[in-house]
Design a protein around this motif. Structure first.
Motif, PDB file in Angstrom:
ATOM      1  N   ALA A 136      25.909 -49.204 -43.026  1.00  7.93           N
ATOM      2  CA  ALA A 136      25.729 -47.972 -42.257  1.00  7.93           C
ATOM      3  C   ALA A 136      24.740 -47.050 -42.954  1.00  7.93           C
ATOM      4  N   ALA A 137      24.816 -46.954 -44.272  1.00  3.60           N
ATOM      5  CA  ALA A 137      23.882 -46.121 -45.018  1.00  3.60           C
ATOM      6  C   ALA A 137      22.466 -46.694 -44.927  1.00  3.60           C
ATOM      7  N   LEU A 138      22.357 -48.002 -44.865  1.00  6.58           N
ATOM      8  CA  LEU A 138      21.056 -48.650 -44.797  1.00  6.58           C
ATOM      9  C   LEU A 138      20.322 -48.292 -43.508  1.00  6.58           C
ATOM     10  N   VAL A 139      21.046 -48.217 -42.399  1.00  5.80           N
ATOM     11  CA  VAL A 139      20.406 -47.890 -41.121  1.00  5.80           C
ATOM     12  C   VAL A 139      20.448 -46.399 -40.807  1.00  5.80           C
ATOM     13  N   GLY A 140      21.039 -45.616 -41.694  1.00  6.23           N
ATOM     14  CA  GLY A 140      21.009 -44.162 -41.533  1.00  6.23           C
ATOM     15  C   GLY A 140      22.119 -43.583 -40.682  1.00  6.23           C
ATOM     16  N   LEU A 141      23.216 -44.285 -40.509  1.00  6.49           N
ATOM     17  CA  LEU A 141      24.328 -43.747 -39.735  1.00  6.49           C
ATOM     18  C   LEU A 141      25.112 -42.762 -40.588  1.00  6.49           C
TER      19      LEU A 141
END
Length: 58
Positions: free
Chosen positions: A31-36
């Motif tokens: 989630a952090a990787l895609v910016g959520l």
């Protein structure tokens, strides 16, 4: 030296807890990787705040 002293139910519980924590950590990193940002202020709340106190033109 193993963990033979540990009851079987405790070993299973600890294994499942470890698996769950790895699963949650993996999902959080994705989630952090895609910016959520699930707990950040959403865009619609920001937009709603800009309209507070304004009356519509009749």
């Amino acid at each position: 030296m193993g963990m033979e002293w540990l009851p079987k139910w405790a070993g299973i519980t600890m294994s499942l807890a470890g698996f769950a924590s790895v699963l949650i950590g993996g999902l959080a990193s994705r989630a952090a990787l895609v910016g959520l940002r699930p707990f950040a202020e959403s865009e619609w709340k920001k937009a709603k705040r800009t309209y507070e106190g304004k009356t519509p033109d009749a």
